[in-house]
Design a protein around this motif. Sequence first.
Motif, PDB file in Angstrom:
ATOM      1  N   MET A   1       0.838  -1.182   0.000  1.00 18.71           N
ATOM      2  CA  MET A   1       0.000   0.000   0.000  1.00 18.71           C
ATOM      3  C   MET A   1       0.883   1.246   0.000  1.00 18.71           C
ATOM      4  SD  MET A   1      -2.822   1.276   2.797  1.00 18.71           S
ATOM      5  CE  MET A   1      -1.700   2.381   3.646  1.00 18.71           C
ATOM      6  N   LYS A   2       0.573   2.188  -0.860  1.00 18.28           N
ATOM      7  CA  LYS A   2       1.366   3.407  -0.946  1.00 18.28           C
ATOM      8  C   LYS A   2       0.992   4.387   0.177  1.00 18.28           C
ATOM      9  CE  LYS A   2       3.308   1.896  -4.672  1.00 18.28           C
ATOM     10  NZ  LYS A   2       4.633   1.251  -4.551  1.00 18.28           N
ATOM     11  N   THR A   3       1.886   5.302   0.429  1.00 19.28           N
ATOM     12  CA  THR A   3       1.692   6.289   1.487  1.00 19.28           C
ATOM     13  C   THR A   3       0.607   7.289   1.124  1.00 19.28           C
ATOM     14  OG1 THR A   3       3.989   6.089   2.189  1.00 19.28           O
ATOM     15  CG2 THR A   3       2.847   8.108   2.803  1.00 19.28           C
ATOM     16  N   PRO A  44       4.002   9.726  -2.554  1.00 14.91           N
ATOM     17  CA  PRO A  44       2.866   8.831  -2.814  1.00 14.91           C
ATOM     18  C   PRO A  44       3.263   7.573  -3.554  1.00 14.91           C
ATOM     19  CG  PRO A  44       2.829  10.676  -4.339  1.00 14.91           C
ATOM     20  CD  PRO A  44       3.932  10.956  -3.353  1.00 14.91           C
ATOM     21  N   ASP A  45       4.551   7.449  -3.922  1.00 19.06           N
ATOM     22  CA  ASP A  45       5.021   6.292  -4.670  1.00 19.06           C
ATOM     23  C   ASP A  45       5.766   5.287  -3.801  1.00 19.06           C
ATOM     24  OD1 ASP A  45       4.060   7.396  -7.096  1.00 19.06           O
ATOM     25  OD2 ASP A  45       5.861   8.638  -7.226  1.00 19.06           O
ATOM     26  N   ILE A  46       5.889   5.572  -2.488  1.00 17.91           N
ATOM     27  CA  ILE A  46       6.632   4.701  -1.584  1.00 17.91           C
ATOM     28  C   ILE A  46       5.659   3.997  -0.650  1.00 17.91           C
ATOM     29  CG2 ILE A  46       8.373   4.617   0.245  1.00 17.91           C
ATOM     30  CD1 ILE A  46       9.763   6.947  -1.017  1.00 17.91           C
ATOM     31  N   SER A  47       5.954   2.753  -0.324  1.00 19.79           N
ATOM     32  CA  SER A  47       5.118   1.988   0.599  1.00 19.79           C
ATOM     33  C   SER A  47       5.030   2.673   1.951  1.00 19.79           C
ATOM     34  CB  SER A  47       5.705   0.586   0.771  1.00 19.79           C
ATOM     35  OG  SER A  47       5.197  -0.043   1.924  1.00 19.79           O
ATOM     36  N   SER A  48       3.822   2.707   2.499  1.00 18.48           N
ATOM     37  CA  SER A  48       3.619   3.290   3.831  1.00 18.48           C
ATOM     38  C   SER A  48       4.426   2.527   4.877  1.00 18.48           C
ATOM     39  CB  SER A  48       2.137   3.265   4.197  1.00 18.48           C
ATOM     40  OG  SER A  48       1.603   1.959   4.120  1.00 18.48           O
ATOM     41  N   CYS A 219      11.652  -3.987  10.964  1.00 19.77           N
ATOM     42  CA  CYS A 219      10.825  -3.493   9.864  1.00 19.77           C
ATOM     43  C   CYS A 219       9.352  -3.564  10.246  1.00 19.77           C
ATOM     44  CB  CYS A 219      11.068  -4.257   8.569  1.00 19.77           C
ATOM     45  SG  CYS A 219      10.707  -6.023   8.625  1.00 19.77           S
ATOM     46  N   VAL A 220       8.582  -2.641   9.706  1.00 19.36           N
ATOM     47  CA  VAL A 220       7.131  -2.663   9.828  1.00 19.36           C
ATOM     48  C   VAL A 220       6.614  -3.651   8.787  1.00 19.36           C
ATOM     49  CG1 VAL A 220       5.015  -1.329   9.548  1.00 19.36           C
ATOM     50  CG2 VAL A 220       6.981  -0.311  10.712  1.00 19.36           C
ATOM     51  N   GLY A 221       6.016  -4.740   9.234  1.00 17.31           N
ATOM     52  CA  GLY A 221       5.576  -5.773   8.308  1.00 17.31           C
ATOM     53  C   GLY A 221       6.753  -6.551   7.758  1.00 17.31           C
ATOM     54  N   PHE A 222       6.817  -6.664   6.428  1.00 16.98           N
ATOM     55  CA  PHE A 222       7.879  -7.410   5.746  1.00 16.98           C
ATOM     56  C   PHE A 222       8.759  -6.460   4.943  1.00 16.98           C
ATOM     57  CE2 PHE A 222       4.922 -10.682   6.722  1.00 16.98           C
ATOM     58  CZ  PHE A 222       5.545 -11.914   6.580  1.00 16.98           C
ATOM     59  N   SER A 223      10.005  -6.844   4.763  1.00 17.63           N
ATOM     60  CA  SER A 223      10.929  -6.096   3.900  1.00 17.63           C
ATOM     61  C   SER A 223      11.679  -7.089   3.026  1.00 17.63           C
ATOM     62  CB  SER A 223      11.922  -5.296   4.741  1.00 17.63           C
ATOM     63  OG  SER A 223      12.968  -4.774   3.928  1.00 17.63           O
ATOM     64  N   GLY A 245      -3.166  -8.297  10.384  1.00 21.27           N
ATOM     65  CA  GLY A 245      -2.982  -6.895  10.712  1.00 21.27           C
ATOM     66  C   GLY A 245      -2.608  -5.980   9.564  1.00 21.27           C
ATOM     67  N   MET A 246      -2.660  -4.687   9.867  1.00 22.66           N
ATOM     68  CA  MET A 246      -2.466  -3.674   8.830  1.00 22.66           C
ATOM     69  C   MET A 246      -1.021  -3.572   8.371  1.00 22.66           C
ATOM     70  SD  MET A 246      -5.166  -0.588   9.611  1.00 22.66           S
ATOM     71  CE  MET A 246      -4.120   0.232  10.816  1.00 22.66           C
ATOM     72  N   ALA A 247      -0.051  -3.703   9.271  1.00 24.78           N
ATOM     73  CA  ALA A 247       1.353  -3.562   8.868  1.00 24.78           C
ATOM     74  C   ALA A 247       1.744  -4.617   7.846  1.00 24.78           C
ATOM     75  CB  ALA A 247       2.262  -3.637  10.087  1.00 24.78           C
ATOM     76  N   ASN A 248       1.314  -5.847   8.075  1.00 20.88           N
ATOM     77  CA  ASN A 248       1.607  -6.901   7.089  1.00 20.88           C
ATOM     78  C   ASN A 248       0.912  -6.612   5.763  1.00 20.88           C
ATOM     79  OD1 ASN A 248       3.331  -8.530   8.658  1.00 20.88           O
ATOM     80  ND2 ASN A 248       1.587  -9.489   9.683  1.00 20.88           N
ATOM     81  N   TYR A 249      -0.323  -6.105   5.817  1.00 23.25           N
ATOM     82  CA  TYR A 249      -1.020  -5.742   4.581  1.00 23.25           C
ATOM     83  C   TYR A 249      -0.299  -4.611   3.859  1.00 23.25           C
ATOM     84  CZ  TYR A 249      -4.328  -3.602   1.409  1.00 23.25           C
ATOM     85  OH  TYR A 249      -4.902  -3.041   0.288  1.00 23.25           O
ATOM     86  N   GLU A 250       0.073  -3.559   4.598  1.00 23.49           N
ATOM     87  CA  GLU A 250       0.706  -2.397   3.979  1.00 23.49           C
ATOM     88  C   GLU A 250       1.998  -2.772   3.270  1.00 23.49           C
ATOM     89  OE1 GLU A 250       0.725   1.306   6.418  1.00 23.49           O
ATOM     90  OE2 GLU A 250      -0.464   0.108   7.818  1.00 23.49           O
ATOM     91  N   SER A 251       2.757  -3.705   3.841  1.00 23.77           N
ATOM     92  CA  SER A 251       4.031  -4.088   3.227  1.00 23.77           C
ATOM     93  C   SER A 251       3.844  -5.123   2.127  1.00 23.77           C
ATOM     94  CB  SER A 251       4.990  -4.606   4.303  1.00 23.77           C
ATOM     95  OG  SER A 251       4.442  -5.710   4.993  1.00 23.77           O
ATOM     96  N   LEU A 252       3.110  -6.195   2.417  1.00 24.70           N
ATOM     97  CA  LEU A 252       2.999  -7.297   1.459  1.00 24.70           C
ATOM     98  C   LEU A 252       2.209  -6.942   0.210  1.00 24.70           C
ATOM     99  CD1 LEU A 252       2.402 -10.215   3.977  1.00 24.70           C
ATOM    100  CD2 LEU A 252       4.342 -10.044   2.395  1.00 24.70           C
ATOM    101  N   SER A 253       1.250  -6.023   0.331  1.00 25.49           N
ATOM    102  CA  SER A 253       0.424  -5.680  -0.828  1.00 25.49           C
ATOM    103  C   SER A 253       1.228  -4.965  -1.909  1.00 25.49           C
ATOM    104  CB  SER A 253      -0.763  -4.806  -0.397  1.00 25.49           C
ATOM    105  OG  SER A 253      -0.321  -3.621   0.238  1.00 25.49           O
ATOM    106  N   ASP A 254       2.437  -4.511  -1.588  1.00 27.90           N
ATOM    107  CA  ASP A 254       3.317  -3.874  -2.568  1.00 27.90           C
ATOM    108  C   ASP A 254       4.465  -4.780  -3.001  1.00 27.90           C
ATOM    109  OD1 ASP A 254       2.044  -1.512  -2.978  1.00 27.90           O
ATOM    110  OD2 ASP A 254       3.332  -0.294  -1.717  1.00 27.90           O
TER     111      ASP A 254
END
Length: 290
Positions: A1-3, A44-48, A219-223, A245-254
């Motif tokens: 997910m983007k910022t 807006p182009d970088i993962s949150s 790291c927040v979520g995955f890197s 949770g949201m952190a895993n979604y925010e990282s993995l979805s990108d």
Amino acid sequence: MKTHADCASCLMKRVLFQARLADNGTEFAAVQAGVREYARLMSPDISSAEIATHVHSAAYAAMGVSDPYLDMKLEADRVAEKYVPDAQSFIDSSEDRFAAAVRVSIVGNIMDFGMGIAIDSPDEFGRMFQSLLDQGVGSDQTEELRRLVEGCETVLYAFDNCGEDQFDRLLIREIRAMGKRVVGVVRGAPILNDVSLDDALRIGMDRELDRIVSTGGFCVGFSEGLMKEDLKEEMGRAGVLIAKGMANYESLSDMEVPLPVAYLLRAKCLPVASSLDVPVGTNVVRVEYR
């Protein structure tokens, strides 16, 4: 997910919250460090999740504390444990144990402290537990998740918050009762109130799982840059990654990952809710194929 622009205020609230947990007079320095890092990276182009990782790294360095949430994590485990018998009874009395266990695991995702969008202390959980359980899943692909679990030998299970993992163990037990190998994924270093290896071992999660691997570092979520061979190996072996949770979604979805991902979460903020096309406060089971 983007910022999103909304992420700035949320992150700074979290930075201030954790600096106050550290209680060593570093509130201004921590927020200053976080603001500088956010301003440097905001796009807006970088993962949150990527930006949040850098902001928290700078704030932790300014605080000089490696795990400011430790006491709160211990309390979250204690409070959540009180409600495990009720959660187990809910599963036992259900005609569909798997779906009930999925719902229970999502209820625990409210244990997300310091952003002003969930709860600010573990003791607030009790008054919300039953209402969250009654709410059910608003955006529900549990049947697709069930199909994936039934069709594979190994399930990867990525944890999110301490306290929440007390309810995750109930879903893990149901999956293992289906004859599946379950590998847990914890954070590679203490960050926020997320489950690290020490946190998982403290509550005996190693006895619930066939193996535990980590995300590889702070790291927040995955890197992708931090992933070690054991995690990559398990990703290649598993039939589905359950990501809490949201952190895993925010990282993995990108990220490009070699298996389907099932997100189990409560959409607690507008950017995540908008990304999932659900109202804020919706409990979600969402399966994505890569």
